[in-house]
Structure formats: C-alpha cells, structure tokens
Design a protein around this motif. Structure first.
Motif, short mmCIF file in Angstrom:
data_model
loop_
_atom_site.label_atom_id
_atom_site.label_comp_id
_atom_site.label_asym_id
_atom_site.label_seq_id
_atom_site.Cartn_x
_atom_site.Cartn_y
_atom_site.Cartn_z
N ARG A 166 0.83 -1.20 0.00
CA ARG A 166 0.00 0.00 0.00
C ARG A 166 0.87 1.26 0.00
O ARG A 166 0.55 2.24 -0.67
N LEU A 167 1.98 1.24 0.75
CA LEU A 167 2.90 2.38 0.74
C LEU A 167 3.50 2.58 -0.64
O LEU A 167 3.58 3.71 -1.14
N LEU A 168 3.91 1.49 -1.26
CA LEU A 168 4.53 1.61 -2.58
C LEU A 168 3.53 2.09 -3.62
O LEU A 168 3.90 2.86 -4.52
N ASP A 169 2.29 1.66 -3.53
CA ASP A 169 1.27 2.15 -4.46
C ASP A 169 1.10 3.66 -4.33
O ASP A 169 0.93 4.36 -5.34
N GLU A 170 1.16 4.16 -3.11
CA GLU A 170 1.03 5.61 -2.89
C GLU A 170 2.23 6.35 -3.47
O GLU A 170 2.09 7.41 -4.10
N ILE A 171 3.42 5.78 -3.29
CA ILE A 171 4.63 6.41 -3.84
C ILE A 171 4.56 6.43 -5.36
O ILE A 171 4.89 7.43 -6.01
N ALA A 172 4.13 5.32 -5.96
CA ALA A 172 4.01 5.25 -7.42
C ALA A 172 2.99 6.25 -7.93
O ALA A 172 3.15 6.83 -9.01
N ARG A 173 1.92 6.45 -7.18
CA ARG A 173 0.88 7.40 -7.61
C ARG A 173 1.45 8.82 -7.68
O ARG A 173 1.16 9.56 -8.63
N HIS A 174 2.28 9.19 -6.73
CA HIS A 174 2.85 10.54 -6.72
C HIS A 174 3.99 10.69 -7.73
O HIS A 174 4.17 11.75 -8.31
N SER A 175 4.75 9.62 -7.94
CA SER A 175 5.90 9.72 -8.83
C SER A 175 5.53 9.54 -10.30
O SER A 175 6.24 10.00 -11.19
N ARG A 187 18.20 -7.88 -5.88
CA ARG A 187 17.05 -8.77 -5.98
C ARG A 187 15.79 -7.97 -5.69
O ARG A 187 15.69 -7.27 -4.67
N VAL A 188 14.81 -8.05 -6.56
CA VAL A 188 13.58 -7.26 -6.42
C VAL A 188 12.73 -7.84 -5.29
O VAL A 188 12.39 -9.02 -5.29
N LEU A 189 12.37 -6.97 -4.33
CA LEU A 189 11.54 -7.39 -3.20
C LEU A 189 10.09 -6.98 -3.37
O LEU A 189 9.19 -7.64 -2.87
N ALA A 190 9.86 -5.86 -4.04
CA ALA A 190 8.50 -5.37 -4.22
C ALA A 190 8.48 -4.34 -5.34
O ALA A 190 9.50 -3.71 -5.62
N THR A 191 7.32 -4.19 -5.97
CA THR A 191 7.17 -3.22 -7.05
C THR A 191 5.82 -2.54 -6.93
O THR A 191 4.92 -3.03 -6.23
N ALA A 192 5.68 -1.41 -7.62
CA ALA A 192 4.39 -0.72 -7.70
C ALA A 192 4.38 0.10 -8.97
O ALA A 192 5.43 0.43 -9.53
N GLY A 193 3.19 0.43 -9.42
CA GLY A 193 3.04 1.19 -10.65
C GLY A 193 2.15 0.46 -11.63
O GLY A 193 1.65 -0.64 -11.35
N GLU A 194 1.94 1.06 -12.79
CA GLU A 194 1.13 0.41 -13.81
C GLU A 194 1.80 -0.88 -14.25
O GLU A 194 3.00 -0.89 -14.57
N ARG A 195 1.03 -1.97 -14.28
CA ARG A 195 1.60 -3.30 -14.51
C ARG A 195 2.42 -3.42 -15.79
O ARG A 195 3.53 -3.96 -15.76
N PRO A 196 1.95 -2.90 -16.94
CA PRO A 196 2.77 -3.02 -18.15
C PRO A 196 4.12 -2.31 -18.01
O PRO A 196 5.15 -2.84 -18.47
N ALA A 197 4.12 -1.13 -17.38
CA ALA A 197 5.37 -0.39 -17.21
C ALA A 197 6.31 -1.13 -16.26
O ALA A 197 7.53 -1.20 -16.49
N VAL A 198 5.75 -1.70 -15.19
CA VAL A 198 6.57 -2.46 -14.24
C VAL A 198 7.17 -3.68 -14.93
O VAL A 198 8.36 -3.99 -14.76
N ASP A 199 6.37 -4.38 -15.72
CA ASP A 199 6.87 -5.56 -16.42
C ASP A 199 7.99 -5.20 -17.39
O ASP A 199 8.95 -5.95 -17.56
#
Length: 517
Positions: A166-175, A187-199
C-alpha cells in the motif's frame, strides 16, 4: 537512515532560454550547446572580472562584458574562472562593448564546456533576473509542498498499519513511474506502478540494476534504505519524468517511510519472504499467465533460463527454515508461506542435475530438523508455463495427506501416486452428493459430536483395521479399544469386520475430513 542532501529545485539553461522575455532578446548559443540541460540554481548580474570568487555553483551569470573589452587574455580568464566556480552558463548582452560574440570567450567556453549565450537585442537584465528567480522560488515551493504531502500520506498509512504494498502504491501514484524496492544484491523485493510499465522494467532488470547502481540519469532516481549505520536495500524510481529535484524529494521521503515501516514491524516476515509469497501465490492461483510472471521471477533472483523446476508444498514448514535449508544445500529456489499452514517451495535446478535425488535430499534434511514436516512434490517441469499446474498438484497432495494418522507411513517426498483414494476424495470433496454421503454414513457419530470416537475410527481404518496398532497409538488397552469399536459400530449401524461396510465408512470419513480442512 541518513538522508542524502536534497538539491533545491532548478530550471535548466535550456528552459531559461525558452522564456518569453528571453526570446525577445534573440538569444544565440555560441558555445557549450551540448550542456544546455545544466540546472540553473540562481541568476546573478555581474560585471566584475573576478566574479567567479563570489559564486557557489549553478548560477547563470549575466554581463555586458564592459570591463573585458580589448583584452583577450582577460576575456579567456573570465570564462575559466566561471568554469572553476561551476557556473551554469554565461549570458552576454551584445551592444557597445561587444557588437559581436568575442572569439576568445567563445573558444574558451567551448573548450571548458560552459554554455555561452549572446543576446542580439538590448535586454533589461533585471527582467530576466526577476522572471527566473520567481520561477525558481515557485518550483522550490512546489517541490517542498509535494514532499510534505507525500510525507503526510505515507505517515498516515504507516500509522494505520498499512502493508508495504500500500505504501509503494502511494509512492508510485505521486511519482507517476514504476517503483522498485531491492536488497543490496539487486534482488527485487516489491514493485508498484502500472503493470505493463513495471513488467517492462523487470524484463530488463539486470541491465537496469547495474545502470541505476552506477549513476542516476534519465529519471532513474534511487535512495538507500537502512538504519543504525547499516544499509539493507534501496528504492528506485524508474524513469521519473518530473523535475529532478521533485523526484529526489520523493525518493528521500519514500525511503524514510519504508525504513520507519520496517522498524515498526511492517516486515515481520521479511520483505524477501513477502516478495516470494506474492509470486508463488500468483503462480498457484493461476489467475495470471505464467509467462507474464516470468520477469518477476527473474528479478526476484530465481534462475529461469534452461532450468528444471520442482514444485513443492511443505506442511508444517516454516518459510525461514525452508530458505535456510535451501541456502545450506546450495539449492536455488524460492520459499514462502501459503494459507492453512502450508508453504510453497520452487526449486530451480540445472538441466544436468538429478531433480529426484536433490528433492529427496532437501526433504530428508528438512525432516531431520522438523520431524512433523511433510514434503509433497509434483513431477519436475522443464517448461515455465507448466509450473503453476505443478504447484497446484503439490498443494493437492499436501492437502490430501494433511491430518493423516501418525500410523500412516509416508515417504520423505509424497507424490500424487502416494495419496491413492485420499487424493481422489479430496478432489471430490465439494460435490453435494459426496457431502450427503459422508453425513449419512457418519450421522451416528457426527450427531453426537463424539470427536474421541471419530479419532479412534480414523486411526483404525488408516492402519488397515489393525487393532494392536490402533490401541498402541491411542495409548489404551486392547479391551478398552474393543469397547470403543463396539460403540462406534452400534452408533453407525455397521459391521467394521465386513470389508465393504468398512470401506464405505472409510470413504465417508475421508470425505468428511477433506470437507472440514
């Protein structure tokens, strides 16, 4: 965490030259045209030849050069002093002092890489100073306002006990760009943002991680995560398109929030385990095609190219212990908790390794440390697309043997062929006719709510109606067991010495247990 110093908001030289007031002066870049993206921290009007000693870096210097006329050495030194002071650019107003761009200044500026701009029309420097300074102040205020908005939002989420995602989703929304959290090994532990862009980011993560680790550019902004003198990860804004200063502030506020979240217990199970759980849960669920999860698996550190995958589900297996066992044996893989006390493990082995032997070795080591652990396995897969079905098969096997009496001798690794009738009944457990059959056959015991007699019946049937073994497992004498079996037969109205009747009760009991687990 010690936050890195945040630079003030700035315009670039290129942006300043596009301002309406500047365009009225007909600007021309005569040197350093490839350095126009330098940030302008302030605008300074100065005619003194030694103005460089009064600068602190990032200034755009405005001058008419009236004190430099007729002395090319002084003109060259003037440019060199500004270069040493790390000025952003020099703007020279052409007129009585210099009707044309002075060659000495142009040559030196080009050699130093300092942008030199001349204005062909008379221009009040005060107007440019006022315009740029007001814009810089507005930019800085906007960046600080954004920083406080983000800090407030993230603090509220942490106070409310929000999860990391939830924190990362908020950060992605602002950035407005993908956000990635990694450990120090990238090593990736967590991601956030629009799924196609993250992929897209994860698909090329190895190269991107090296690039982001070496330098920041093109909107790739990172902030270190850690505390008490120890770093343990970083957060990366991947391709931030806003002002760089705003992105820097966002990254710093995000890092502060993530460190606080971890300190307050938001990572009780470890972010690494959360990352593995998210991936393995998605694979088991099958809601997302396995091919779409491949970038996440690769970015999480799982080898996926030309590998043999062994899907496992472990009953009574602590994910931390499973990870520790994998590391101890040098087996590449992921482990994470699922629901109902089960944990998934996905081994990734080289094609020339013996998957069966290594799986047995892993299970044997685990059983040495945790006697109650049950390791269920599906057959090895060489195609990533088959992994979800393998995990579901392993989960089915683990569920089928869950709660089996201790008398049921299980191999170190339980497979589909080992669960026999128990596995079939579990597959049919939600069928209304099977449910009705179970209730009808066991009504005499279920209606009375006698769990003790149900337990005896369960063990007696699982041991193949071995009275001695059943009495031993329940710590009762043979006569006492006979009385309990007699009570069971009376309540159910069956003869357990009759094979068909005993089989019917056994099937009903297996269905009942499958429905209630």
């Amino acid at each position: 965490m010690t936050a890195s110093p945040t630079p003030p908001a700035a315009l670039s030289v290129r942006q300043v030259l596009t301002l309406e007031r500047v365009l009225a002066g007909e600007p021309e870049v005569v040197a350093g045209a490839d350095r126009l993206d330098r940030p302008v921290r302030w605008v300074h009007v100065a005619e003194a030849p030694d103005v460089g000693v009064m600068l602190s870096g990032g200034e755009m210097v405005l001058t008419t050069g009236v004190l430099l006329v007729g002395d090319e050495a002084k003109q060259a030194e003037y440019i060199r002093s500004l270069h040493r002071a790390e000025a952003a650019a020099v703007v020279l107003g052409l007129g009585r002092a210099f009707p044309a761009p002075p060659r000495a200044m142009c040559r030196t500026a080009e050699r130093c890489g300092l942008p030199l701009v001349v204005l062909h029309r008379p221009f009040p420097f005060a107007q440019l100073t006022e315009e740029v300074q007001s814009r810089l102040v507005r930019h800085k205020f906007a960046a600080v306002s954004l920083s406080e908005t983000v800090r407030t939002a993230l603090t509220a989420l942490i106070t409310a006990g929000a999860p990391l995602q939830r924190l990362l989703d908020e950060i992605a929304r602002h950035s407005g760009c993908p956000v990635v959290v990694t450990n120090l090994a990238h090593r990736v532990l967590a991601t956030a943002g629009e799924r196609p862009a993250v992929d897209d980011v994860l698909r090329d993560w190895e190269r991107i991680a090296r690039q982001a680790g070496a330098s920041e550019g093109d909107g790739w902004i990172r902030a270190e995560l850690g505390g008490r003198g120890e770093r343990w990860g970083r957060i990366v804004l991947c391709g931030h398109r806003g002002e760089r200063a705003a992105g820097r502030l966002l990254a710093d506020r995000a890092a502060e929030a993530l460190v606080l979240h971890r300190l307050l217990g938001g990572a009780a199970h470890g972010w690494e385990e959360q990352s593995a759980r998210s991936l393995l849960t998605d694979l088991v669920a099958g809601a997302v095609p396995a091919r779409q999860l491949l970038p996440r698996a690769r970015a999480a550190g799982l080898p996926v190219g030309r590998r043999t995958f062994v899907p496992l589900v472990v009953r009574d297996g602590d994910p931390a212990r499973l990870e520790s066992t994998l590391r101890l044996l040098g087996l590449p893989g992921l482990a994470a908790a699922l629901a109902d006390g089960a944990a998934a493990v996905l081994l990734s082995l080289a094609r020339d390794q013996d998957a069966t032997a290594l799986t047995e070795h892993f299970a044997g080591r685990l059983r040495q440390e945790t006697r109650t652990a049950v390791v269920a396995a599906a057959d090895a897969r060489t195609d990533w697309d088959d992994v979800p079905a393998g995990l579901r098969e392993a989960r089915h096997v683990a569920d089928a043997v869950a709660g089996s009496p201790a008398a049921l001798d299980l191999p170190a690794v339980v497979r589909l062929r080992d669960v026999h009738l128990r596995g079939l009944i579990r597959l049919l457990r939600d069928d209304p006719q099977v449910q009705s059959f179970a209730e009808r056959e066991l009504d005499g015991l279920l209606g009375a709510g006698d769990d003790a007699l149900l337990a005896v019946l369960r063990t007696y049937l699982a041991t193949g109606r071995n009275k001695s073994r059943t009495a031993q497992l329940h710590h009762v004498s043979r006569p006492a067991l006979y009385r309990r079996l007699e009570a069971i037969q009376t309540r159910l109205g069956v003869d357990l010495d009759d094979f068909e009747q005993a089989a019917s009760v056994h099937i009903a009991l297996l269905a009942h247990d499958a429905q209630h687990r």
